[in-house]
Design an enzyme around this catalytic site. Structure first.
Site, PDB file in Angstrom:
ATOM      1  N   LYS A   1      11.621  49.954  81.631  1.00 15.15           N
ATOM      2  CA  LYS A   1      11.593  49.879  80.177  1.00 15.15           C
ATOM      3  C   LYS A   1      10.226  49.374  79.703  1.00 15.15           C
ATOM      4  O   LYS A   1       9.281  50.130  79.718  1.00 15.15           O
ATOM      5  CB  LYS A   1      12.783  49.079  79.706  1.00 15.15           C
TER       6      LYS A   1
ATOM      7  N   SER B   1      21.851  46.703  75.015  1.00 14.33           N
ATOM      8  CA  SER B   1      21.022  47.899  74.938  1.00 14.33           C
ATOM      9  C   SER B   1      21.322  48.779  73.736  1.00 14.33           C
ATOM     10  O   SER B   1      20.445  49.486  73.262  1.00 14.33           O
ATOM     11  CB  SER B   1      21.152  48.708  76.224  1.00 14.33           C
TER      12      SER B   1
ATOM     13  N   HIS C   1      16.133  44.870  78.754  1.00 17.14           N
ATOM     14  CA  HIS C   1      15.398  45.112  77.496  1.00 17.14           C
ATOM     15  C   HIS C   1      14.585  43.912  77.011  1.00 17.14           C
ATOM     16  O   HIS C   1      13.833  44.023  76.055  1.00 17.14           O
ATOM     17  CB  HIS C   1      16.373  45.547  76.409  1.00 17.14           C
TER      18      HIS C   1
HETATM   19  C1  LIG Z   1      18.547  50.732  81.455  1.00 18.32           C
HETATM   20  C2  LIG Z   1      19.414  49.621  81.837  1.00 18.32           C
HETATM   21  C3  LIG Z   1      19.770  49.410  83.174  1.00 18.32           C
HETATM   22  C4  LIG Z   1      19.418  50.383  84.251  1.00 18.32           C
HETATM   23  O1  LIG Z   1      18.078  50.307  84.584  1.00 18.32           O
HETATM   24  P1  LIG Z   1      17.361  51.574  85.262  1.00 18.32           P
HETATM   25  O2  LIG Z   1      16.165  50.991  85.865  1.00 18.32           O
HETATM   26  O3  LIG Z   1      17.091  52.541  84.172  1.00 18.32           O
HETATM   27  O4  LIG Z   1      18.334  52.114  86.263  1.00 18.32           O
HETATM   28  C5  LIG Z   1      20.510  48.295  83.471  1.00 18.32           C
HETATM   29  N1  LIG Z   1      20.918  47.437  82.520  1.00 18.32           N
HETATM   30  C6  LIG Z   1      20.609  47.616  81.225  1.00 18.32           C
HETATM   31  C7  LIG Z   1      21.058  46.630  80.215  1.00 18.32           C
HETATM   32  C8  LIG Z   1      19.865  48.716  80.843  1.00 18.32           C
HETATM   33  O5  LIG Z   1      19.599  48.920  79.558  1.00 18.32           O
END
Ligand SMILES: *Cc1c(COP(=O)(O)O)cnc(C)c1O
Length: 387
Positions: free
Chosen positions: A239, A180, A208
């Site tokens: 996302k 991320s 992502h």
């Molecule tokens: C954003 C993210 C999460 C968490 O997801 P949410 O739905 O925002 O709680 C988990 N793993 C990664 C790699 C992320 O970037």
């Protein structure tokens, strides 16, 4: 008060180190440009990669679902909270991931902290990439399994740490698909080879990559040709899909097991109808308009190239995430402020989110950014260099 005095001291230490954080308030709807503190800015840090958070059909689906089903899900999934909408979304997510079934959680974070401890515990081993997302780290900690951290993206180091596999009951390797804060990919084929050889399960958190990478937008595993080899495919709806909620896709047995054992699935209220409906329509739009994936990847590649040409340490370029590594936390904030004065909002990311000395601007492109937006962004970066 004693409590306030003690906490204030710690906050002051954070502030002195340039690490105190204050949430910024956005005053307008999601999109490539948002209003912050009364001024419109190009936002280059959101995770809304396909531009679906603002898509008219997705918004309408959320509004209609609230109208039809109510504001909340009224219970956990195992009591009164499972609507036909949830089941429908789980079916679509399983199809996207080429899996038998999927299990929906209220967020990606909850999917991680529920799934890992459900799969491994005392007497088991977890291998975790050094740059894994905090939700995976927390899941590992909660599991009480022995956690071994391998060097980022280093399958050989992971192999070394798996050498005494037979001492443990179960072994699980967990990794982000797309990292991320770095925007690079996990070496999934090598990791799958290793785990198959040594008898370990593979779990990929593709927060992502989902919706963005691969021919069908199924994610990193599809792009790297290992879809059928990743036993536990985690993702988020927050996302590229522009909504909210997390999921795990895999075999029917895995799904049934998680519904019975994942505490964050069992002891938390089911996702609200509006967000579930939004994600369902977002999946349809993403499938119907593959041009969105192409656009975001083209934009990210162009941004990364342009920034490198200006002398910035811009990484990535094959995913929507383009981190611009600056170094010191204070300097990253300074550059971020300068850009903001020029109408470009790229959040600075500091430790502990990234390792000390690697503070960065985490730029990310969405399908809604136009060529002109990216030109304006590059022009702003150029001015900052020339200052
Ligand atoms: C954003 C993210 C999460 C968490 O997801 P949410 O739905 O925002 O709680 C988990 N793993 C990664 C790699 C992320 O970037």
């Amino acid at each position: 008060m004693e409590l306030d005095r003690e906490l204030r001291e710690e906050l002051d230490r954070l502030a002195a180190a340039g690490l105190r954080r204050v949430p910024r308030r956005v005053e307008s709807a999601a999109g490539p440009r948002v209003t912050v503190e009364g001024r419109e800015r190009i936002v280059l840090g959101s995770n809304n990669y396909l531009g679906l958070a603002e898509h008219p059909e997705v918004r309408a689906a959320a509004a209609d679902a609230a109208e039809k089903w109510g504001a909340g899900a009224t219970g956990s999934r195992l009591t009164t909270g499972t609507l036909t909408l949830h089941a429908e979304l789980e079916r679509e997510l399983a199809a996207l991931k080429g899996a038998e079934e999927a299990v929906l959680f209220s967020s990606g974070y909850l999917a991680a902290v529920g799934t890992i401890p459900a799969l491994v515990g005392r007497g088991d081993l977890v291998l975790s990439d050094a740059l894994n997302h905090a939700s995976l780290i927390d899941g590992c900690r909660l599991s009480r399994a022995e956690v071994r951290v391998y060097r980022h993206g280093d399958a050989e180091h992971a192999a070394e740490l798996l050498a005494d596999r037979e001492r443990f009951r179960r072994a699980l390797l967990v990794t982000d698909g797309v990292f991320s804060m770095d925007g690079d990919l996990a070496p999934l084929p090598a990791l799958c080879d290793l785990c198959e050889e040594r008898g370990a399960w593979v779990m990929v958190d593709d927060a992502h990559g989902t919706g963005v990478l691969g021919k069908r937008g199924a994610g990193t595993a599809e792009l790297l040709g290992v879809e059928s080899r990743v036993a536990v495919q985690m993702g988020t709806l927050s996302k590229a899909l522009g909504a909210e909620g997390g999921f795990v896709a895999g075999s029917s047995t895995l799904a049934e097991y998680l519904r019975n054992r994942a505490r964050s699935f069992i002891f938390s209220t089911a996702p609200a109808p509006s967000t579930v409906a939004a994600a369902l329509v977002a999946l349809q739009v993403a499938a119907r308009e593959p041009g969105r994936r192409a656009r975001v990847l083209r934009g990210a590649a162009r941004l990364a190239e342009g920034l490198r040409a200006l002398g910035f340490d811009a990484r990535g370029g094959e995913t929507p995430i383009v981190p611009v590594v600056i170094g010191a936390a204070e300097e990253a904030i300074r550059v971020s402020r300068r850009l903001e004065e020029r109408g470009v909002w790229v959040p600075a990311i500091r430790p502990p989110t990234v390792p000390p000395g690697t503070a960065r601007l985490r730029a990310s492109v969405t399908a809604s950014h136009t060529e002109a937006d990216l030109d304006a962004v590059l022009a702003a970066f150029r001015e900052v260099v020339d200052e």
